[in-house]
Design an enzyme around this catalytic site. Sequence first.
Site, PDB file in Angstrom:
ATOM      1  CB  CYS A   1       6.028  -2.074   0.224  1.00 47.11           C
ATOM      2  SG  CYS A   1       5.410  -0.453   0.725  1.00 47.11           S
TER       3      CYS A   1
ATOM      4  CG  HIS B   1       1.612  -3.799   0.481  1.00 49.10           C
ATOM      5  ND1 HIS B   1       1.432  -4.207  -0.815  1.00 49.10           N
ATOM      6  CD2 HIS B   1       2.617  -2.867   0.437  1.00 49.10           C
ATOM      7  CE1 HIS B   1       2.259  -3.569  -1.619  1.00 49.10           C
ATOM      8  NE2 HIS B   1       3.003  -2.750  -0.870  1.00 49.10           N
TER       9      HIS B   1
END
Length: 411
Positions: free
Chosen positions: A352, A334
């Site tokens: 992440c 992301h």
Amino acid sequence: MQRRLSAGVRAGAGMAGVVLLFTTACSGGEKDSGVTVGDKGDASVPQVTINPGNGNTKAKPEDGVVVTAAGGTLEQVAVTLKGKPVDGAMAADKTSWKSRTLRPGAKYQVTAVAKSPKGKTATVNAAFATLKAASELSIVDITPNKNEKVGVGMPIQVTFNRPVADKKAVESALEVKSTTPATGAWYWTNDTTVIFRTKNGTWWAPNQKVTFTAKLAGVRSGKKTYGVSDAARGFRIGDAHMVTVSTKKHKLIATKNGKKVRTWPISAGRGGRVVNGVDTYLTTSGVHLTMGKENPAIMTSEWMGVKPDDKKNGGYKEVIPHAVRISNSGEYIHSMAATVWAQGRQNVSHGCLNSPPADARWYYQWSYRGDPVIITGTKRKLEPLNGWSYYQMSWDRWVKGSALDRTVTTG
């Protein structure tokens, strides 16, 4: 001297053969062993047997229809439901024919024609009804979506409305076909979900069509439980999108059909939060598959039992643009403008893969569901059922998860 034919048989002068018409009203019932028509006194006339017999009102859907011929071969067999033909297969010697499973609580008609070596024929007609299902088995979800374009790692995931007791019978009714042949296998994750994927080390060939069919009508999945209708799903495999990530080099490489198309710096999980022996802040290493997209994704610390406003214990709540999920443990590729300073240099995320906004936006638009994302460099190994991480399981173990313990060729 001409042989006298029994009731239900008529002969005409000059006819090359004898036609047998089944017209008697046989009694129906579960114990009905079928009907046989033919003149047993005339060896030149073939005898035809249909099971279930005419008038049967409680035929077992799982048994289908069986038509046999003695003293000749079957020339034609037609089984219909409301005028529509039912699939079946003729034996190599053409002395028997068997249908697929039948829809519960339905009325069927059968016509069969047999011919003897001397050219005499027998035609038989019958009608019967199948048992009704006390409980119905159906599919409540199939992934991927209809006509969806997906990645080369895309699994086929099937969820049923109730637990499946006879998994062998149900799995036998599942079929996968692809334009380019592949080897794969089914795996039951629980009593209601079964998943198909290709063999370890292989993927779907890119840019082709895949069709999944479940011939469930009449399949007995448990006590008095039957599938009542078939299901099908067609989808397309797109270009071969592959992503490889090194958390040690802080680098992501994206390829399309084997050619590098983009590279960008990332910042992976920093580690440091150990729960039950697992460092939940480390990015998992292994073969991930992209599962879906969110724009934006709302990410909070609530997944680890920490309220967002508890800053002392690492609480957070952030609105993240252009997020592509790669696991069930909260891992995404992301956008993260706030960590651009660390991307390509050090790992500072909660697990992440933080990416520059422009690259994250590009990947969000470019990727399909089912694209492989292969991550290396951390001590935390991706679990085989953490999201769509099915390729983390060894091939032998995956095949053992099939009720039939077998591989499938999709050609």
